[in-house]
Design a protein around this motif. Sequence first.
Motif, mmCIF file in Angstrom:
data_model
loop_
_atom_site.group_PDB
_atom_site.id
_atom_site.type_symbol
_atom_site.label_atom_id
_atom_site.label_comp_id
_atom_site.label_asym_id
_atom_site.label_seq_id
_atom_site.Cartn_x
_atom_site.Cartn_y
_atom_site.Cartn_z
ATOM 1 N N ASP A 1 4.516 -26.035 9.045
ATOM 2 C CA ASP A 1 4.545 -24.114 9.849
ATOM 3 C C ASP A 1 3.345 -23.665 8.655
ATOM 4 O OD1 ASP A 1 5.443 -25.610 11.464
ATOM 5 O OD2 ASP A 1 7.651 -24.363 10.832
ATOM 6 N N ASP A 2 3.575 -23.865 7.633
ATOM 7 C CA ASP A 2 3.112 -22.975 6.316
ATOM 8 C C ASP A 2 1.426 -23.318 6.341
ATOM 9 O OD1 ASP A 2 5.204 -21.608 5.178
ATOM 10 O OD2 ASP A 2 4.916 -23.147 3.493
ATOM 11 N N ARG B 1 4.091 -31.385 15.032
ATOM 12 C CA ARG B 1 4.927 -30.686 15.174
ATOM 13 C C ARG B 1 3.614 -29.041 15.615
ATOM 14 N NH1 ARG B 1 9.138 -28.517 13.219
ATOM 15 N NH2 ARG B 1 8.939 -26.117 13.193
ATOM 16 N N HIS B 2 2.412 -29.320 15.575
ATOM 17 C CA HIS B 2 1.281 -28.580 15.608
ATOM 18 C C HIS B 2 0.824 -29.255 16.275
ATOM 19 C CE1 HIS B 2 3.247 -24.855 14.197
ATOM 20 N NE2 HIS B 2 3.641 -25.775 12.636
ATOM 21 N N PRO B 3 0.327 -29.755 17.990
ATOM 22 C CA PRO B 3 -0.630 -30.674 18.308
ATOM 23 C C PRO B 3 -2.012 -29.709 18.755
ATOM 24 C CG PRO B 3 1.340 -31.199 19.427
ATOM 25 C CD PRO B 3 2.031 -29.556 18.419
ATOM 26 N N GLY B 4 -2.794 -30.464 18.136
ATOM 27 C CA GLY B 4 -3.910 -30.198 18.472
ATOM 28 C C GLY B 4 -4.622 -29.291 17.415
ATOM 29 N N THR C 1 3.717 -33.686 4.019
ATOM 30 C CA THR C 1 3.077 -32.469 5.183
ATOM 31 C C THR C 1 1.814 -32.356 6.317
ATOM 32 O OG1 THR C 1 3.618 -31.654 2.646
ATOM 33 C CG2 THR C 1 2.253 -30.005 4.968
ATOM 34 N N GLY C 2 0.857 -33.272 6.097
ATOM 35 C CA GLY C 2 0.182 -33.471 6.879
ATOM 36 C C GLY C 2 0.139 -34.349 7.943
ATOM 37 N N LEU C 3 1.476 -35.242 7.987
ATOM 38 C CA LEU C 3 1.978 -36.098 9.203
ATOM 39 C C LEU C 3 3.271 -35.005 9.984
ATOM 40 C CD1 LEU C 3 2.467 -38.788 6.919
ATOM 41 C CD2 LEU C 3 1.207 -39.188 8.912
ATOM 42 N N GLY D 1 -0.820 -38.234 20.109
ATOM 43 C CA GLY D 1 -2.004 -36.541 19.920
ATOM 44 C C GLY D 1 -3.384 -37.019 20.039
ATOM 45 N N PRO D 2 -4.250 -36.223 20.267
ATOM 46 C CA PRO D 2 -5.423 -35.991 19.909
ATOM 47 C C PRO D 2 -5.866 -36.072 18.453
ATOM 48 C CG PRO D 2 -4.537 -33.797 20.349
ATOM 49 C CD PRO D 2 -3.702 -34.699 19.826
ATOM 50 N N THR D 3 -5.550 -35.993 17.686
ATOM 51 C CA THR D 3 -5.285 -36.350 16.044
ATOM 52 C C THR D 3 -5.910 -37.425 15.851
ATOM 53 O OG1 THR D 3 -4.330 -34.384 15.037
ATOM 54 C CG2 THR D 3 -4.778 -35.951 13.934
ATOM 55 N N ARG D 4 -6.833 -37.804 14.995
ATOM 56 C CA ARG D 4 -7.414 -39.490 14.173
ATOM 57 C C ARG D 4 -6.340 -39.181 12.694
ATOM 58 N NH1 ARG D 4 -11.783 -41.500 11.086
ATOM 59 N NH2 ARG D 4 -12.786 -39.427 11.605
#
Length: 270
Positions: free
Chosen positions: A77-78, A109-112, A102-104, A210-213
């Motif tokens: 969230d930070d 938690r914050h898609p996109g 944290t990145g995972l 999700g959209p993240t690689r």
Amino acid sequence: MTSVHTLEASGVRLHYEIRGKGPLLLVMGAPMGAGAFAPLADALAGDHTVVTHDPRGISGSVLDDPEQDSTPELRADDAAALLDALGAESADVFGSSGGAVTGLALVARHPGRVRTLVAHEPPLLELLPDAAEQRAKVEDLVATFHREGLEAAWKKFMAGAGFDDGDDGAPAAAPQEPSLQDLANSARFFGHELRATSLYRADIDALKSGPTRVEVGIGADSGGLETVRTSTALADLLGRPPVEFPGDHGGFIGHPAEFAEVLRKTLSGA
């Protein structure tokens, strides 16, 4: 040139630094702060806008409640708050060790918000076949810190994680002559961060759908570290071979230029 900033986030005043110009790249650790990543950030600043920060409770990022535990979810969230402060809808992210966790969490938690995540040796002990034994070791480390202090906890941590005495890649600095800030950061690591980070359960479905690689990185010299096992397990679950980076768990410290070049190629998909 580096500019230094402070962000009022949820229960914390985050210290962050900005270098360079180009596509936005967040570089993060946990508990390693901005200082540990300065050489890597300098090496990337020629073609990226690189943002580093001290994770909550570490060094310049001061908590409203010093007894609050640091979880991957709070740190994610930070990171999202940092993107908001920068006016960025999304960014590439490089995270190492607890910063990879944290990145995972940020991706889940914050898609996109993340275009490409490079997760370098995340200590996801719950992915291992001996997860129950690993949980017990983590609890013993925390208990050792509270009972015997930092020196005993560090010695047990380094041995259990597979580090040799000469390695510089532990997820928090344990210098021979620690400053008061080093001691405070180490105390937060054992007392308020180690358990939630190493026992984090990654949302594999969210990471895959999700959209993240998501790319997993492993140090060429990491050898028998537990983070090689955890990173290999994550890469297998994601169905992508891990990317080899120079050096060991802290390869970005000893080989920043070479490390930066591999990171550039990985972010570009080359």
